[in-house]
Design a protein around this motif. Sequence first.
Motif, PDB file in Angstrom:
ATOM      1  N   UNK A 135       0.824  -1.213   0.000  1.00  0.00           N
ATOM      2  CA  UNK A 135       0.000   0.000   0.000  1.00  0.00           C
ATOM      3  C   UNK A 135       0.858   1.262   0.000  1.00  0.00           C
ATOM      4  N   UNK A 136       2.060   1.170   0.538  1.00  0.00           N
ATOM      5  CA  UNK A 136       2.973   2.314   0.564  1.00  0.00           C
ATOM      6  C   UNK A 136       3.709   2.485  -0.763  1.00  0.00           C
ATOM      7  N   UNK A 137       3.408   1.629  -1.744  1.00  0.00           N
ATOM      8  CA  UNK A 137       4.002   1.760  -3.065  1.00  0.00           C
ATOM      9  C   UNK A 137       5.256   0.941  -3.288  1.00  0.00           C
ATOM     10  N   UNK A 138       5.631   0.132  -2.315  1.00  0.00           N
ATOM     11  CA  UNK A 138       6.843  -0.677  -2.441  1.00  0.00           C
ATOM     12  C   UNK A 138       6.554  -1.916  -3.285  1.00  0.00           C
ATOM     13  N   UNK A 139       7.598  -2.421  -3.922  1.00  0.00           N
ATOM     14  CA  UNK A 139       7.489  -3.592  -4.797  1.00  0.00           C
ATOM     15  C   UNK A 139       8.309  -4.748  -4.224  1.00  0.00           C
ATOM     16  N   UNK A 140       7.792  -5.957  -4.446  1.00  0.00           N
ATOM     17  CA  UNK A 140       8.504  -7.155  -4.006  1.00  0.00           C
ATOM     18  C   UNK A 140       9.899  -7.170  -4.619  1.00  0.00           C
ATOM     19  N   UNK A 141      10.893  -7.458  -3.774  1.00  0.00           N
ATOM     20  CA  UNK A 141      12.272  -7.534  -4.248  1.00  0.00           C
ATOM     21  C   UNK A 141      12.808  -8.959  -4.173  1.00  0.00           C
ATOM     22  N   UNK A 142      12.663  -9.600  -2.996  1.00  0.00           N
ATOM     23  CA  UNK A 142      13.175 -10.963  -2.849  1.00  0.00           C
ATOM     24  C   UNK A 142      12.646 -11.582  -1.574  1.00  0.00           C
ATOM     25  N   UNK A 143      12.767 -12.878  -1.503  1.00  0.00           N
ATOM     26  CA  UNK A 143      12.498 -13.613  -0.273  1.00  0.00           C
ATOM     27  C   UNK A 143      13.792 -14.324   0.089  1.00  0.00           C
ATOM     28  N   UNK A 144      14.168 -14.261   1.362  1.00  0.00           N
ATOM     29  CA  UNK A 144      15.453 -14.822   1.777  1.00  0.00           C
ATOM     30  C   UNK A 144      15.353 -15.394   3.182  1.00  0.00           C
ATOM     31  N   UNK A 145      16.170 -16.413   3.440  1.00  0.00           N
ATOM     32  CA  UNK A 145      16.263 -16.974   4.783  1.00  0.00           C
ATOM     33  C   UNK A 145      17.491 -16.360   5.444  1.00  0.00           C
ATOM     34  N   UNK A 146      17.257 -15.570   6.485  1.00  0.00           N
ATOM     35  CA  UNK A 146      18.349 -14.914   7.208  1.00  0.00           C
ATOM     36  C   UNK A 146      18.205 -15.259   8.678  1.00  0.00           C
TER      37      UNK A 146
END
Length: 171
Positions: free
Chosen positions: A144-155
């Motif tokens: 909703x804030x306009x951000x786009x999916x970048x990645x999914x990671x296990x950290x």
Amino acid sequence: MSPEIETARLKFRPFTLDDVDALHQMWIHPDVRKYLCDDKVIPREEVASLIEKSIASFQTNNFGVWGVFLREQQILIGFGGFWYFHTPPELEMIYGVAPEYWNRGYATEIAKATIKYGFEQLGFDRIVANADAPNLASLRVMQKAGMKFEKQANINNLDLVFYSISRAEWE
């Protein structure tokens, strides 16, 4: 003077040591710590230390973690800002709202105001945030804030989803 932000409904101001108990109470709430603190109860001293580091960061960098209040009241309802996470440290946006204020759009309002501050006042070219993969509400806030999916990671054995927004996307 430390930077403050006002939106239609909210007022942000940098945390002070007078806010330790209120922030600690918010962060130890089971529904908040579930995702924010990996379900650990953070000691009061750790909250005080974070606030001290945030005060120093505002003095040096003009960013840290703000306390977020309803504009007409001095009741802490949430937090937002920029903080370093992971190894190596990466500056990321952080936000959260006390459970009694959920589902009113406050988290999205915090995220949008923080993004605006990052681009307009700090001159950032890109802003990143992440949430635990099961935290669907936080993922929706980033969208909703306009951000786009970048990645999914296990950290550190956590399944994290990263979103970002560039200055060009924001403008």
